[in-house]
Design an enzyme around this catalytic site. Structure first.
Site, short mmCIF file in Angstrom:
data_model
loop_
_atom_site.label_atom_id
_atom_site.label_comp_id
_atom_site.label_asym_id
_atom_site.label_seq_id
_atom_site.Cartn_x
_atom_site.Cartn_y
_atom_site.Cartn_z
N ALA A 8 0.84 -1.21 0.00
CA ALA A 8 0.00 0.00 0.00
C ALA A 8 0.87 1.26 0.00
CB ALA A 8 -0.91 -0.01 1.23
N ARG A 14 -1.60 7.73 -11.57
CA ARG A 14 -2.64 7.73 -12.61
C ARG A 14 -4.03 8.03 -12.03
NH1 ARG A 14 -0.80 1.86 -14.62
NH2 ARG A 14 -0.02 1.87 -12.48
N GLN A 74 8.06 2.28 3.34
CA GLN A 74 8.87 2.20 2.12
C GLN A 74 9.07 3.61 1.57
OE1 GLN A 74 6.94 0.98 -1.44
NE2 GLN A 74 8.78 0.17 -2.39
N GLY A 79 9.23 0.10 -6.40
CA GLY A 79 8.62 -1.08 -7.01
C GLY A 79 8.10 -2.08 -5.98
N ASN A 172 -1.34 -11.97 -14.15
CA ASN A 172 -0.96 -12.02 -12.74
C ASN A 172 -1.89 -11.13 -11.92
OD1 ASN A 172 0.43 -12.09 -10.30
ND2 ASN A 172 1.89 -10.52 -10.95
N LYS A 353 -33.36 15.22 15.15
CA LYS A 353 -31.92 15.20 15.45
C LYS A 353 -31.68 14.92 16.92
CE LYS A 353 -29.17 18.01 17.19
NZ LYS A 353 -28.60 19.25 17.68
N ASN A 379 -48.77 13.64 19.62
CA ASN A 379 -49.16 14.12 18.30
C ASN A 379 -48.59 15.51 18.06
OD1 ASN A 379 -51.17 13.46 15.97
ND2 ASN A 379 -51.37 15.64 16.45
N TYR A 389 -31.72 25.86 20.34
CA TYR A 389 -30.43 26.56 20.31
C TYR A 389 -30.66 28.04 20.50
CZ TYR A 389 -25.80 27.82 18.40
OH TYR A 389 -24.54 28.30 18.24
N ARG A 442 -50.50 32.77 23.06
CA ARG A 442 -50.57 33.62 21.87
C ARG A 442 -51.51 34.76 22.20
NH1 ARG A 442 -54.21 29.08 19.19
NH2 ARG A 442 -56.24 29.89 19.81
C1 UD1 Z 1 1.40 -5.25 -10.41
C2 UD1 Z 1 2.22 -6.45 -10.90
C3 UD1 Z 1 1.54 -7.05 -12.13
C4 UD1 Z 1 0.12 -7.45 -11.79
C5 UD1 Z 1 -0.65 -6.25 -11.23
C6 UD1 Z 1 -2.01 -6.70 -10.74
C7 UD1 Z 1 4.57 -5.98 -10.39
C8 UD1 Z 1 5.87 -5.54 -10.93
N1 UD1 Z 1 3.55 -6.02 -11.25
O1 UD1 Z 1 1.45 -4.26 -11.41
O2 UD1 Z 1 2.26 -8.20 -12.57
O3 UD1 Z 1 -0.53 -7.94 -12.96
O4 UD1 Z 1 0.07 -5.67 -10.12
O5 UD1 Z 1 -2.79 -5.62 -10.34
O6 UD1 Z 1 4.47 -6.35 -9.24
N2 UD1 Z 1 3.32 -0.50 -4.37
C9 UD1 Z 1 4.12 -0.20 -3.29
N3 UD1 Z 1 5.36 0.26 -3.50
C10 UD1 Z 1 5.88 0.44 -4.73
C11 UD1 Z 1 5.06 0.13 -5.84
C12 UD1 Z 1 3.79 -0.35 -5.62
O7 UD1 Z 1 3.70 -0.37 -2.14
O8 UD1 Z 1 7.03 0.87 -4.84
C13 UD1 Z 1 1.96 -1.01 -4.13
C14 UD1 Z 1 0.90 -0.11 -4.70
O9 UD1 Z 1 0.44 0.83 -3.74
C15 UD1 Z 1 -0.19 -1.09 -5.11
C16 UD1 Z 1 0.55 -2.38 -5.38
O10 UD1 Z 1 1.83 -2.25 -4.79
O11 UD1 Z 1 -1.11 -1.28 -4.06
C17 UD1 Z 1 0.70 -2.68 -6.85
O12 UD1 Z 1 1.44 -1.64 -7.45
P1 UD1 Z 1 1.08 -1.10 -8.90
O13 UD1 Z 1 2.03 -0.02 -9.22
O14 UD1 Z 1 -0.35 -0.82 -9.02
O15 UD1 Z 1 1.47 -2.39 -9.78
P2 UD1 Z 1 0.95 -2.73 -11.21
O16 UD1 Z 1 1.67 -1.90 -12.20
O17 UD1 Z 1 -0.53 -2.69 -11.26
#
Ligand code: UD1
Ligand code: CA
Length: 462
Positions: A8, A14, A74, A79, A172, A353, A379, A389, A442
């Site tokens: 998360a 996007r 993180q 990634g 995936n 309320k 009634n 208030y 009244r």
């Molecule tokens: C990822 C998978 C992809 C899969 C897809 C499914 C990888 C490289 N790719 O792609 O194969 O089909 O999910 O939905 O894993 N996040 C972090 N830290 C980061 C990057 C991401 O916590 O540095 C979290 C995001 O908040 C998100 C989740 O990881 O909840 C997935 O990240 P996202 O960037 O959406 O991955 P996808 O490109 O969708």
């Protein structure tokens, strides 16, 4: 033991939002909340959530949900593989356990799928089992690459895929079971040599296969469970799918939804059988509704309890209790911390309320009942206002059983109306009224006979 790591940390560029992507809502609840629910329903005992972008928002949300959830930070976000690396302490505590990894942006993944994948994972003694599905729109997902005999090879991210690889529809989900020790090994080998210069968690599949470990893909029976939201269009798709699934589940349980237009019901809402939900009705939070009710059209209910045989027509009910056989509406608002007891009738343009309205009491039109304790069978005439208030303090009105309040009465709080007391229409009541008495507050009516001919100010001019 079953453990889970939920990713998360991403910003969700996007999505074009200021808050972390996983806090974007599906049916008015953050996506992350569904993922936590799924993990718990699947019997996972220990949860670690990777936070990153605006981590305080995610951490505060999780604290409210369950203070036993651990978080690992993180920063920066490099990634999904890098994200899981931040849970190194959690992983080292669970080397002999199975660790489920899920994406916080995939709220449709369900406990049934997760557990079937677990059974498959355990019976094959896999180091990694990924959950896959065959989908039509593979944009942005990881393609699952197999050899000519169907043996798993690796996951190729859409951005790194050749045109040929982009045709692979087996995708995936981003949800996997790992053995703890094998996960630790895979993480030590992941690099960022790819189109996005990110550490991909997906590389662990190939790493573990090359290390001679067992790996498998469990194909979800329902491909919808792998849907995730990277932008607002996909968020809308998730809302649509979730809404349809919930409505269908309720219908199978005997709830009557003759037309689903505008019917949005949250995942935690419970509704009894033979209750009818009419169009444009939104029901949220932990709302519970009984049997044989007619709810809607155009009704909004949040975090409330509604009994059996209740009619709510064009109502807004917030954080309140509505007991059996209440008939309310149209155009009724019941605000926080109110109780409408059994058989209450409140009609058009009535607001309640922070009040209790006792059994069988009636307020048919144009009335405000605020900060009041109303007894049984009271009634309210049309246009009664509790003036609760004074510009600085709020005060309460108490109205005894069986009182009769004439039309257009103002009750200046604090004031007490005794049992079975009567108030004459048009009164402004400032003093307590003893039981069984009539109160008239009244000016007495004055009649001036012949006044028009003598003094009428606007008499026609010659
Ligand atoms: C990822 C998978 C992809 C899969 C897809 C499914 C990888 C490289 N790719 O792609 O194969 O089909 O999910 O939905 O894993 N996040 C972090 N830290 C980061 C990057 C991401 O916590 O540095 C979290 C995001 O908040 C998100 C989740 O990881 O909840 C997935 O990240 P996202 O960037 O959406 O991955 P996808 O490109 O969708
Ligand atoms: Ca995603």
């Amino acid at each position: 033991m079953k453990c889970a790591i939920i990713l998360a940390g991403g910003k969700g560029t996007r999505m074009k939002t200021d808050s972390p992507k996983v806090m974007c809502e599906v049916l008015f609840k953050p996506m992350l909340g569904y993922v936590v629910d799924t993990v718990k329903e699947a019997g996972v005992e220990k949860i670690c959530v990777i936070t990153g972008y605006k981590n305080e928002i995610v951490e505060d949300y999780l604290k409210d949900l369950d203070e036993n959830i651990e978080c690992a930070l993180q920063k920066p976000q490099l990634g999904t593989g890098h994200a899981v690396m931040q849970a190194d302490k959690f992983i080292s505590e669970h080397l002999d356990d199975e660790i489920l990894i899920l994406c916080g942006d995939g709220p449709l993944m369900d406990a049934d799928t997760v557990n079937k994948a677990y059974d498959y994972h355990m019976s094959n003694k896999n180091a990694i089992t990924l959950i896959s599905a065959v989908v039509d729109d593979t944009n942005g997902i990881g393609h699952i690459k197999r050899d000519e005999n169907g043996v798993l090879l690796r996951i190729v991210e859409h951005k790194d895929a050749t045109d040929e690889e982009k045709k692979i529809r087996e995708s995936n989900s981003g949800c996997y079971w790992f053995n703890g020790r094998d996960l630790q090994y895979a993480l030590s080998k992941i690099t960022n040599l790819n189109a996005q210069k990110e550490f991909y968690l997906t590389d662990s599949l190939e790493i573990l296969i090359k290390a001679g470990k067992n790996a498998g893909a469990y194909t979800a029976e329902n491909s919808e469970v792998i849907l995730a939201a990277n932008d607002r269009r996909q968020l809308n798709i998730l809302n649509t799918v979730m809404r349809k699934n919930i409505n269908e589940r309720l219908m199978i349980d005997g709830v009557d939804i003759p037309c689903t237009d505008g019917v949005i019901i949250g995942n935690n809402v419970k509704i009894g059988s033979s209750t009818v939900i009419m169009p444009n009705t939104i029901i949220l939070g932990d709302t519970v509704i009984g049997e044989n009710c007619v709810i809607g059209p155009n009704t909004y209910i949040d975090s409330s309890s509604v009994g059996d045989n209740v009619i709510l027509d064009n109502c807004k009910i917030l954080d309140s209790t509505v007991e059996d056989e209440v008939d309310a509406g149209p155009f009724v608002k019941v605000r926080a911390n109110s109780t409408l007891k059994k058989g209450v009738h409140i009609g058009n343009f009535v607001e309640v309320k922070n009040s209790v309205v006792g059994e069988g009491s009636k307020s048919a039109h144009l009335t405000y009942i605020g900060d009041s304790d109303v007894g049984k069978n009271v009634n309210f005439g049309c246009g009664t206002v509790t003036c609760n208030y004074d510009g600085k303090y709020k005060s309460r009105c108490t109205i005894g059983d069986g009182a009769f309040i004439g039309c257009n009465t103002n009750l200046i709080a604090p004031v007490n109306v005794g049992e079975e007391a009567y108030i004459a229409a048009g009164s402004t009541i400032t003093d307590n009224i003893p039981e069984k008495s009539l109160s008239i507050a009244r000016a007495r009516q004055v009649i001036k006979e012949g006044w028009v001919d003598v003094k009428k100010p606007y008499k026609e001019k010659k």
